[in-house]
Design an enzyme around this catalytic site. Structure first.
Site, mmCIF file in Angstrom:
data_model
loop_
_atom_site.group_PDB
_atom_site.id
_atom_site.type_symbol
_atom_site.label_atom_id
_atom_site.label_comp_id
_atom_site.label_asym_id
_atom_site.label_seq_id
_atom_site.Cartn_x
_atom_site.Cartn_y
_atom_site.Cartn_z
ATOM 1 N N GLY A 1 45.714 19.290 11.744
ATOM 2 C CA GLY A 1 46.209 20.623 11.354
ATOM 3 C C GLY A 1 47.713 20.739 11.261
ATOM 4 C CB SER A 2 50.576 18.360 11.087
ATOM 5 O OG SER A 2 50.306 17.578 9.952
ATOM 6 C CG ASN A 3 49.815 19.284 5.696
ATOM 7 O OD1 ASN A 3 50.854 19.342 5.055
ATOM 8 N ND2 ASN A 3 49.223 18.133 6.011
ATOM 9 N NE ARG B 1 31.920 19.643 5.848
ATOM 10 C CZ ARG B 1 30.958 18.759 6.102
ATOM 11 N NH1 ARG B 1 30.021 18.512 5.237
ATOM 12 N NH2 ARG B 1 30.927 18.114 7.254
ATOM 13 C CG LEU B 2 33.169 16.939 -3.071
ATOM 14 C CD1 LEU B 2 34.592 16.599 -3.494
ATOM 15 C CD2 LEU B 2 32.188 15.922 -3.669
ATOM 16 C CG ASN C 1 43.068 18.718 -1.233
ATOM 17 O OD1 ASN C 1 43.137 18.913 -0.015
ATOM 18 N ND2 ASN C 1 42.771 17.524 -1.742
ATOM 19 C CG HIS D 1 44.984 12.832 -1.825
ATOM 20 N ND1 HIS D 1 43.868 12.670 -1.016
ATOM 21 C CD2 HIS D 1 45.266 11.613 -2.345
ATOM 22 C CE1 HIS D 1 43.493 11.391 -1.057
ATOM 23 N NE2 HIS D 1 44.315 10.735 -1.855
HETATM 24 C C1 GRF Z 1 47.191 14.985 5.229
HETATM 25 O O1 GRF Z 1 47.751 13.706 5.089
HETATM 26 C C2 GRF Z 1 46.675 15.495 3.924
HETATM 27 O O2 GRF Z 1 47.394 15.023 2.816
HETATM 28 C C3 GRF Z 1 45.259 14.950 3.889
HETATM 29 O O3 GRF Z 1 44.821 14.994 5.201
HETATM 30 C C4 GRF Z 1 45.939 14.944 6.089
HETATM 31 C C5 GRF Z 1 45.828 16.141 6.987
HETATM 32 O O4 GRF Z 1 46.775 16.110 8.012
HETATM 33 N N1 GRF Z 1 44.433 15.690 2.969
HETATM 34 P P1 GRF Z 1 46.913 17.362 8.975
HETATM 35 O O5 GRF Z 1 45.522 17.640 9.546
HETATM 36 O O6 GRF Z 1 47.419 18.518 8.173
HETATM 37 O O7 GRF Z 1 47.873 16.941 10.027
#
Ligand code: GRF
Length: 202
Positions: free
Chosen positions: A18-20, A97-98, A113, A115
């Site tokens: 969940g860092s994003n 999950r797709l 999303n 990636h």
């Molecule tokens: C990130 O590298 C994102 O690009 C990918 O999954 C990872 C999630 O990291 N889809 P976090 O859970 O947000 O730390």
């Protein structure tokens, strides 16, 4: 009297760290993004993202796929909760999950999303490992709209990350995550300000 516009409600979907999610929350809290993160949707009871949501006092919804008969049923329940919160944007952030047609069609052009590669290269799991194994010199980060195919859909923004000869998966992942934490808030800011270029998106 100035026009009063209501801030958009965002749901962030996570399965892990969940860092994003945290980066988006921080950028709402520091005023960079004019939006309200109303909900964190999670499919994994062990995800650290659940603790993060609690720490920042954002409502979280844990819905494990195994507790539903079908993907459609799972997504129907998710949509019910999203509608209750009047969600206008879904941000997938490490959601493993797709998404099915139900959710994708319901929120057409409203699901983003992130990636950790320069799509269309290195789709799927372990994209950072895939790039190292392929011995490419540059990988990066992609923000894209979500359709029903994996890591597919109109690309919004990409940023390259150089791979050093002595990079390990950990060191490269760290630099990629730093880029992600800048790029995702930037794209969400543009989405809520309606300045994302949507040419070619049906
Ligand atoms: C990130 O590298 C994102 O690009 C990918 O999954 C990872 C999630 O990291 N889809 P976090 O859970 O947000 O730390």
């Amino acid at each position: 009297m100035p026009a009063c516009t209501l801030a958009i409600n965002i749901a962030v979907f996570c399965s892990g760290n969940g860092s994003n999610f945290q980066a988006l929350v921080d950028n709402v809290n520091n005023g960079k993004i004019n939006a309200n993160i109303a909900l964190m949707v999670c499919d994994n009871p062990n995800a650290y993202a659940l603790q993060r949501a609690q720490q920042v006092e954002i409502k979280s919804l844990l819905l494990e796929r195994k507790h539903f008969k079908s993907r459609d049923d799972h997504e129907t329940t998710i949509i019910e909760h999203l509608e209750k919160e009047n969600i206008g944007l879904i941000c997938l952030a490490g959601y493993l999950r797709l998404l099915g047609p139900k959710l994708v069609q319901h929120y057409k052009n409203k699901i983003l999303n992130i990636h950790p590669s320069l799509l269309p290269a290195f789709k799927g799991l372990n994209a950072i490992r895939q790039a190292l194994d392929a011995r490419v010199k540059i990988t990066g980060v992609t923000l894209h709209f979500v359709d029903e195919k994996m890591d597919h859909g109109a690309i919004v923004l990409q940023e390259p990350v150089k791979i050093d000869d002595n990079d390990t998966e950990e060191t490269l992942a760290e630099r990629i995550h730093q880029v992600e934490h800048q790029l995702y808030p930037e794209v969400v800011k543009r989405f809520v300000e309606d300045t994302l270029k949507l040419e070619g998106i049906q």
